[in-house]
Design an enzyme around this catalytic site. Structure first.
Site, mmCIF file in Angstrom:
data_model
loop_
_atom_site.group_PDB
_atom_site.id
_atom_site.type_symbol
_atom_site.label_atom_id
_atom_site.label_comp_id
_atom_site.label_asym_id
_atom_site.label_seq_id
_atom_site.Cartn_x
_atom_site.Cartn_y
_atom_site.Cartn_z
ATOM 1 N N PHE A 24 0.847 -1.201 0.000
ATOM 2 C CA PHE A 24 0.000 0.000 0.000
ATOM 3 C C PHE A 24 0.881 1.249 0.000
ATOM 4 O O PHE A 24 1.732 1.421 0.869
ATOM 5 C CB PHE A 24 -0.914 0.006 1.232
ATOM 6 C CG PHE A 24 -1.802 1.220 1.276
ATOM 7 C CD1 PHE A 24 -2.918 1.311 0.453
ATOM 8 C CD2 PHE A 24 -1.503 2.296 2.114
ATOM 9 C CE1 PHE A 24 -3.715 2.444 0.465
ATOM 10 C CE2 PHE A 24 -2.304 3.428 2.133
ATOM 11 C CZ PHE A 24 -3.416 3.504 1.309
ATOM 12 N N GLY A 25 0.656 2.113 -0.978
ATOM 13 C CA GLY A 25 1.409 3.366 -1.076
ATOM 14 C C GLY A 25 0.524 4.550 -0.751
ATOM 15 O O GLY A 25 -0.594 4.664 -1.274
ATOM 16 N N TYR A 26 1.012 5.428 0.120
ATOM 17 C CA TYR A 26 0.224 6.603 0.514
ATOM 18 C C TYR A 26 0.985 7.900 0.257
ATOM 19 O O TYR A 26 0.445 8.988 0.450
ATOM 20 C CB TYR A 26 -0.152 6.523 2.003
ATOM 21 C CG TYR A 26 1.064 6.383 2.913
ATOM 22 C CD1 TYR A 26 1.606 5.130 3.197
ATOM 23 C CD2 TYR A 26 1.677 7.511 3.466
ATOM 24 C CE1 TYR A 26 2.725 5.004 4.007
ATOM 25 C CE2 TYR A 26 2.787 7.384 4.282
ATOM 26 C CZ TYR A 26 3.303 6.123 4.546
ATOM 27 O OH TYR A 26 4.416 6.013 5.351
ATOM 28 N N GLY A 27 2.248 7.785 -0.148
ATOM 29 C CA GLY A 27 3.074 8.984 -0.359
ATOM 30 C C GLY A 27 3.659 8.971 -1.749
ATOM 31 O O GLY A 27 2.930 8.876 -2.744
ATOM 32 N N SER A 28 4.987 8.990 -1.801
ATOM 33 C CA SER A 28 5.643 9.035 -3.116
ATOM 34 C C SER A 28 5.261 7.831 -3.982
ATOM 35 O O SER A 28 5.276 7.922 -5.208
ATOM 36 C CB SER A 28 7.157 9.116 -2.952
ATOM 37 O OG SER A 28 7.621 7.992 -2.243
ATOM 38 N N GLU A 99 13.947 3.433 1.514
ATOM 39 C CA GLU A 99 13.248 4.033 2.657
ATOM 40 C C GLU A 99 13.940 3.701 3.975
ATOM 41 O O GLU A 99 13.290 3.548 4.999
ATOM 42 C CB GLU A 99 11.789 3.543 2.676
ATOM 43 C CG GLU A 99 11.045 3.757 1.385
ATOM 44 C CD GLU A 99 10.946 5.230 0.981
ATOM 45 O OE1 GLU A 99 11.183 6.112 1.827
ATOM 46 O OE2 GLU A 99 10.657 5.492 -0.207
HETATM 47 C C1 BEZ Z 1 4.525 5.399 0.354
HETATM 48 O O1 BEZ Z 1 3.612 4.689 0.659
HETATM 49 O O2 BEZ Z 1 4.455 6.173 -0.557
HETATM 50 C C2 BEZ Z 1 5.744 5.283 1.161
HETATM 51 C C3 BEZ Z 1 6.602 4.247 0.937
HETATM 52 C C4 BEZ Z 1 7.742 4.143 1.680
HETATM 53 C C5 BEZ Z 1 7.992 5.050 2.671
HETATM 54 C C6 BEZ Z 1 7.088 6.063 2.888
HETATM 55 C C7 BEZ Z 1 5.964 6.196 2.126
#
Ligand code: BEZ
Length: 191
Positions: A24-28, A99
């Site tokens: 699941f991605g919530y940022g970049s 990360e």
């Molecule tokens: C993300 O979900 O975009 C994300 C992935 C790794 C670290 C922080 C955020």
């Protein structure tokens, strides 16, 4: 400031025997997937909110002038919308490296737009990691983001790309879009 989380994440081997795993991605990850994936789908996770509370000394800032990037914080009743990627377990070595400044892999249940639910992985930087900056007003966060710059580019690019990607998904995020508004205000004032 850094806490290398690569070794800790390697111990998270729960999905190692699977052919594929949902991430699941919530940022970049919403706007930049620099890894091969089998499939991607909009998804959400319950009980978490996106916050610009994690410091970035290695991507969107430096040791002396850290940027601010996202983490998730637990919040009852909240839903965090993002993008889920189906990947092979081998991809986590690359992501753990990218990360490594404080993010840990956590197993989570995600919900897809058709209502289906599956377990997968999300990266979270918790309050006890060395790069954690914690809460600040959205205006102060925008001020910090406006000036921070690191090897991956300007911190403002991260924020603006994310805000745009969330709009494209049709998802408003109070925190992200408020910070975007303050950043635009500062940018106009500086012209
Ligand atoms: C993300 O979900 O975009 C994300 C992935 C790794 C670290 C922080 C955020």
């Amino acid at each position: 400031m850094s806490l290398n989380t690569i070794e800790i994440n390697r111990l998270m081997n729960r999905f190692d025997s699977h052919d594929s795993v949902w991430l699941f991605g919530y940022g970049s990850l919403i706007f930049k997937a620099d890894f091969p994936f089998i499939e991607r789908r909009p998804a959400s996770i319950a009980g978490w909110s996106r916050r610009f509370w994690q410091g970035s000394h290695d991507h969107r800032g430096t040791e002396s002038a850290p940027g601010r990037v996202l983490t998730l914080v637990p919040e009852e009743g909240a839903t965090c919308h993002g993008m889920a990627y189906l990947v092979t377990p081998e991809e986590f070595a690359h992501l753990d490296h990218r990360e490594k400044n404080g993010y840990l892999r956590l197993a989570t249940e995600m919900t897809f737009e058709d209502g289906g639910r599956l377990e997968g992985i999300v990266y979270i930087a918790t309050a006890d990691n060395a790069a954690y900056l914690g809460p600040a007003s959205e205006r102060d966060i925008a001020r910090q983001i406006a000036t921070a710059h690191g090897p991956s580019g300007p911190n403002s690019e991260y924020l603006l790309e994310l805000a745009r990607a969330l709009r494209e998904l049709g998802k408003h995020d109070e925190h992200v879009h408020a910070i975007e508004g303050h950043l635009e205000e500062f940018t106009r004032a500086a012209r």
